[in-house]
Design a protein around this motif. Structure first.
Motif, short mmCIF file in Angstrom:
data_model
loop_
_atom_site.label_atom_id
_atom_site.label_comp_id
_atom_site.label_asym_id
_atom_site.label_seq_id
_atom_site.Cartn_x
_atom_site.Cartn_y
_atom_site.Cartn_z
N ILE A 273 0.84 -1.21 0.00
CA ILE A 273 0.00 0.00 0.00
C ILE A 273 0.87 1.26 0.00
CG2 ILE A 273 -1.67 1.30 1.39
CD1 ILE A 273 -2.73 -1.48 2.35
N ALA A 274 1.94 1.25 0.80
CA ALA A 274 2.80 2.44 0.89
C ALA A 274 3.52 2.68 -0.43
CB ALA A 274 3.82 2.26 2.03
N ALA B 26 12.04 -9.04 -8.09
CA ALA B 26 13.22 -8.20 -7.80
C ALA B 26 13.37 -8.09 -6.29
CB ALA B 26 13.05 -6.83 -8.44
N ASP C 265 4.99 0.40 7.01
CA ASP C 265 5.33 -0.55 8.07
C ASP C 265 6.83 -0.69 8.29
OD1 ASP C 265 2.70 -1.17 8.63
OD2 ASP C 265 2.90 -3.32 8.26
N ARG D 18 -8.16 -7.56 0.41
CA ARG D 18 -6.83 -7.00 0.17
C ARG D 18 -6.39 -7.14 -1.29
NH1 ARG D 18 -3.00 -6.02 4.46
NH2 ARG D 18 -4.09 -6.13 6.46
N ALA E 191 -2.84 0.70 7.36
CA ALA E 191 -2.91 1.12 5.96
C ALA E 191 -3.02 2.64 5.86
CB ALA E 191 -4.10 0.46 5.27
N THR F 25 -9.75 -3.54 6.86
CA THR F 25 -10.66 -2.50 7.33
C THR F 25 -10.01 -1.16 7.06
OG1 THR F 25 -11.42 -3.99 9.09
CG2 THR F 25 -11.92 -1.64 9.35
N VAL G 154 15.39 -7.11 -3.35
CA VAL G 154 16.54 -6.23 -3.10
C VAL G 154 17.38 -6.76 -1.94
CG1 VAL G 154 17.27 -3.90 -2.48
CG2 VAL G 154 15.32 -4.23 -4.03
N GLU H 198 9.69 -5.34 -6.63
CA GLU H 198 8.87 -6.17 -5.75
C GLU H 198 9.41 -7.60 -5.78
OE1 GLU H 198 6.25 -6.06 -3.45
OE2 GLU H 198 6.67 -8.22 -3.44
N ARG H 199 9.63 -8.14 -4.59
CA ARG H 199 10.25 -9.48 -4.54
C ARG H 199 9.30 -10.60 -4.98
NH1 ARG H 199 10.61 -10.21 1.78
NH2 ARG H 199 12.84 -9.95 1.44
C1 LIG Z 1 -3.20 -9.49 11.16
C2 LIG Z 1 -3.15 -8.10 10.58
C3 LIG Z 1 -4.33 -7.43 10.27
C4 LIG Z 1 -4.29 -6.12 9.78
N1 LIG Z 1 -5.45 -5.50 9.51
C5 LIG Z 1 -5.43 -4.21 9.11
C6 LIG Z 1 -6.65 -3.52 8.86
O1 LIG Z 1 -7.74 -4.10 8.95
N2 LIG Z 1 -6.58 -2.21 8.49
C7 LIG Z 1 -5.37 -1.55 8.35
O2 LIG Z 1 -5.37 -0.37 8.04
N3 LIG Z 1 -4.21 -2.20 8.56
C8 LIG Z 1 -4.21 -3.49 8.93
N4 LIG Z 1 -3.03 -4.15 9.12
C9 LIG Z 1 -1.77 -3.43 8.84
C10 LIG Z 1 -1.55 -3.22 7.34
O3 LIG Z 1 -1.69 -4.44 6.65
C11 LIG Z 1 -0.15 -2.65 7.10
O4 LIG Z 1 0.06 -1.54 7.94
C12 LIG Z 1 0.05 -2.22 5.65
O5 LIG Z 1 -0.20 -3.29 4.78
C13 LIG Z 1 1.48 -1.73 5.46
O6 LIG Z 1 1.73 -1.50 4.10
P1 LIG Z 1 3.22 -1.39 3.57
O7 LIG Z 1 3.10 -1.05 2.14
O8 LIG Z 1 4.03 -0.52 4.46
O9 LIG Z 1 3.84 -2.86 3.74
P2 LIG Z 1 3.46 -4.22 3.01
O10 LIG Z 1 2.04 -4.26 2.64
O11 LIG Z 1 3.99 -5.30 3.89
O12 LIG Z 1 4.29 -4.20 1.64
C14 LIG Z 1 5.68 -4.42 1.61
C15 LIG Z 1 6.04 -4.98 0.23
O13 LIG Z 1 7.46 -5.00 0.10
C16 LIG Z 1 7.85 -6.20 -0.51
N5 LIG Z 1 9.25 -6.46 -0.11
C17 LIG Z 1 9.70 -6.72 1.13
N6 LIG Z 1 11.04 -6.86 1.12
C18 LIG Z 1 11.43 -6.68 -0.17
C19 LIG Z 1 12.70 -6.71 -0.81
N7 LIG Z 1 13.83 -6.94 -0.13
N8 LIG Z 1 12.76 -6.49 -2.15
C20 LIG Z 1 11.62 -6.24 -2.86
N9 LIG Z 1 10.39 -6.20 -2.30
C21 LIG Z 1 10.30 -6.42 -0.96
C22 LIG Z 1 6.85 -7.22 0.02
O14 LIG Z 1 6.79 -8.37 -0.80
C23 LIG Z 1 5.55 -6.42 0.02
O15 LIG Z 1 4.88 -6.50 -1.22
C24 LIG Z 1 -3.03 -5.46 9.59
C25 LIG Z 1 -1.85 -6.12 9.88
C26 LIG Z 1 -1.90 -7.44 10.37
C27 LIG Z 1 -0.60 -8.13 10.69
#
Ligand SMILES: Cc1cc2nc3c(=O)[nH]c(=O)nc-3n(C[C@H](O)[C@H](O)[C@H](O)COP(=O)(O)OP(=O)(O)OC[C@H]3O[C@@H](n4cnc5c(N)ncnc54)[C@H](O)[C@@H]3O)c2cc1C
Length: 372
Positions: A14-15, A130, A286, A108, A299, A47, A132, A34-35
């Motif tokens: 999402i970020a 990919a 995250d 999701r 999110a 949610t 990293v 993206e890995r």
């Molecule tokens: C059980 C649970 C329930 C949740 N429910 C909710 C909810 O209802 N509402 C809400 O707002 N939030 C919820 N969250 C939190 C929410 O899912 C996260 O805060 C959000 O998805 C974070 O997004 P992000 O893009 O930072 O990380 P992520 O979604 O984890 O994306 C990170 C991406 O980076 C990629 N990646 C990682 N390392 C590498 C690398 N070395 N090289 C290339 N790619 C890489 C991964 O494959 C992934 O696609 C929940 C979390 C959990 C654990």
């Protein structure tokens, strides 16, 4: 944004996708690494609170979110009795403004697909497979190297690589997600017709049983228990736990079989207290702050990071170091409040302490109602 033409983003979550959309819309050449081998097509529900919806609207995807998700404005508390008696139904704060619902539940993978489509339309590219492995960053360039040995250089690198971000370590940030002591099962099942909002049951056989409608046809249901070693491929364990609850939970438990998509995850927490960047690399989402989903703000925080970072990048021609410092200054206290409040709610569960949960939730809601 001085002399920044090509931006790399690690992570198509999402970020990463939301930052990518905002940059590509401004004419920047954006590439996401993206890995995963391809787009994720399976996953649980999510949610989305109003402050997340406000940004999704800013990204131009609200119509699709509204059409594919399930909107509602209230949250119920039910008793852990055989009928799951409704104790109270509360109006949720519309944190995205009065013209958006308080909450939308959705799948999701559908949310991810909507963001990917939008990124694609804006002209961005995603390189799958990919992974990293290392980053070489100096005052002019950030170069990524993948496990396959592929090297790519960018004017600026955004690390949106999630909870277990390897970039944190590569930047010398020595912090890891801390388990909070609870874990959650999540399953996707057909929507019982009387489930039209999130209802929570505290005080039953497990810490929390809850659900969130994700479309007219589906919900995701969750049970939060003391953290244990569980296998997500065993949905029948969820079914056994669900049998302890009444009301709509009877239908939920009946719907689960060995083929039901399930997921078991521990709730963790962390917050990077020091700088969120080094040289030309900055962390968002995250990777830099992670909250247990007790207030469902993860999110929203990731989306807000993307917006604030891009606003600061385009605010003036200040050096990147100053821009990244301003970005962290705008985000830190808000993210800290969300992380600490979400973690407090879990701690009360673990301690069996009857804290003022409603006060915490209301306080956070009123804070995030203000745009980031
Ligand atoms: C059980 C649970 C329930 C949740 N429910 C909710 C909810 O209802 N509402 C809400 O707002 N939030 C919820 N969250 C939190 C929410 O899912 C996260 O805060 C959000 O998805 C974070 O997004 P992000 O893009 O930072 O990380 P992520 O979604 O984890 O994306 C990170 C991406 O980076 C990629 N990646 C990682 N390392 C590498 C690398 N070395 N090289 C290339 N790619 C890489 C991964 O494959 C992934 O696609 C929940 C979390 C959990 C654990």
């Amino acid at each position: 944004m001085p002399s920044t033409k090509k931006v790399g983003i690690i992570g198509a979550g999402i970020a990463g996708l939301s930052a990518g959309i905002l940059l590509a819309d401004r004419g920047i050449d954006v590439e996401i690494l993206e890995r995963a081998d391809g787009p994720r097509t399976v996953g649980s529900g999510i949610t989305l609170q109003g402050n997340a919806l406000r940004i999704l609207r800013q990204l131009g995807v609200w119509d699709r979110i509204q059409a594919q998700g399930y909107s509602f404005d209230t949250v119920g508390l039910r008793a852990p009795d055989p009928e799951a008696t409704v104790l109270v139904v509360m109006n949720d704060v519309r944190t995205g403004g009065d013209d958006l619902p308080a909450t939308v539940g959705m799948h999701r993978p559908e949310l991810a697909a909507i963001l990917r489509d939008r990124f694609d339309t804006a002209g961005g590219r995603i390189r799958y497979g990919a992974d990293v492995l290392s980053i070489d960053s100096n005052e002019t360039t950030a170069t990524t190297v993948t496990t396959a040995g592929d090297r790519r250089s960018y004017d600026l690198l955004i690390a949106a690589d999630g909870l277990n971000s390897a970039t944190r370590g590569l930047l010398g940030i020595d912090i890891a997600p801390r388990p909070t002591g609870v874990g959650a099962w999540r399953v996707v099942v057909p929507r019982p017709t009387d489930v039209t909002r999130t209802d929570l049951i505290y005080g039953g056989p497990h810490h929390i049983a809850g659900y969130c409608p994700t479309s007219d046809d589906s919900i995701y249901a969750y049970i939060v228990e003391d953290a244990q070693v569980r296998d997500s491929a065993q949905p029948l364990i969820f079914k056994e736990l669900a049998v302890g609850y009444g009301g709509p939970w009877k239908q939920i438990a009946d719907s689960v079989d060995e083929n039901t998509p399930a997921n078991y995850t521990w709730f963790t927490t962390h917050l990077v207290e020091g700088p969120w960047h080094r040289d030309r690399v900055v962390l968002i989402g995250d990777a830099v702050h992670n909250c247990p989903p007790t207030i469902a703000q993860g999110a929203a925080m990731a989306l807000e990071d993307a917006v604030v970072l891009v606003e600061e990048l385009f605010a003036d021609d200040a050096p990147l170091d100053a821009v990244f410092t301003r970005f962290r200054e705008r985000r830190f206290e808000r993210a800290k409040t969300v992380v600490e409040s979400s973690t407090q709610l879990v701690q009360w569960m673990v301690d069996g302490h009857r804290g003022d949960v409603a006060e915490v939730i209301q306080r956070v809601a009123h804070m995030v109602k203000e745009p980031a």
